[in-house]
Scaffold this motif. Sequence first.
Motif, short mmCIF file in Angstrom:
data_model
loop_
_atom_site.label_atom_id
_atom_site.label_comp_id
_atom_site.label_asym_id
_atom_site.label_seq_id
_atom_site.Cartn_x
_atom_site.Cartn_y
_atom_site.Cartn_z
N GLU A 64 0.83 -1.21 0.00
CA GLU A 64 0.00 0.00 0.00
C GLU A 64 0.87 1.26 0.00
N ASN A 65 1.95 1.22 0.76
CA ASN A 65 2.86 2.37 0.80
C ASN A 65 3.52 2.59 -0.55
N VAL A 66 3.91 1.52 -1.21
CA VAL A 66 4.51 1.64 -2.55
C VAL A 66 3.49 2.20 -3.52
N ASP A 67 2.27 1.67 -3.48
CA ASP A 67 1.21 2.18 -4.36
C ASP A 67 0.98 3.67 -4.12
N ALA A 68 0.93 4.07 -2.87
CA ALA A 68 0.69 5.48 -2.55
C ALA A 68 1.84 6.36 -3.03
N SER A 69 3.04 5.85 -2.97
CA SER A 69 4.20 6.67 -3.34
C SER A 69 4.36 6.81 -4.84
N ILE A 70 3.74 5.94 -5.64
CA ILE A 70 3.90 6.03 -7.10
C ILE A 70 2.65 6.55 -7.80
N GLN A 71 1.69 7.04 -7.07
CA GLN A 71 0.48 7.61 -7.69
C GLN A 71 0.87 8.87 -8.46
N THR A 72 0.28 9.01 -9.61
CA THR A 72 0.51 10.23 -10.38
C THR A 72 -0.31 11.35 -9.78
N THR A 76 -3.78 11.37 -7.26
CA THR A 76 -3.69 11.78 -5.87
C THR A 76 -4.97 12.49 -5.47
#
Length: 79
Positions: A64-72, A76
């Motif tokens: 989830e943290n990785v997904d959140a960090s790579i959102q365009t 967001t």
Amino acid sequence: MRIALFAAAAAALTLAACSQQTEENAAATADSAGETVASAAQDTAANADAAADNAAAATNEAAENVDASIQTPAETPAH
């Protein structure tokens, strides 16, 4: 192999010479040891299950943290 055979024979002779009380005490000790081993096995299984659950939760959180960090920026959420 012979040593094991002699040891088994000696143990059998020793047990045959024991009094009834000694045999009962030995049986009670063996039962107690068996219960202790069974309890330890159950505790180990429960701890392994808990560790697996914790590892799965940590993996999910990391994903989830990785997904959140790579959102365009378009993905967001606006504040």
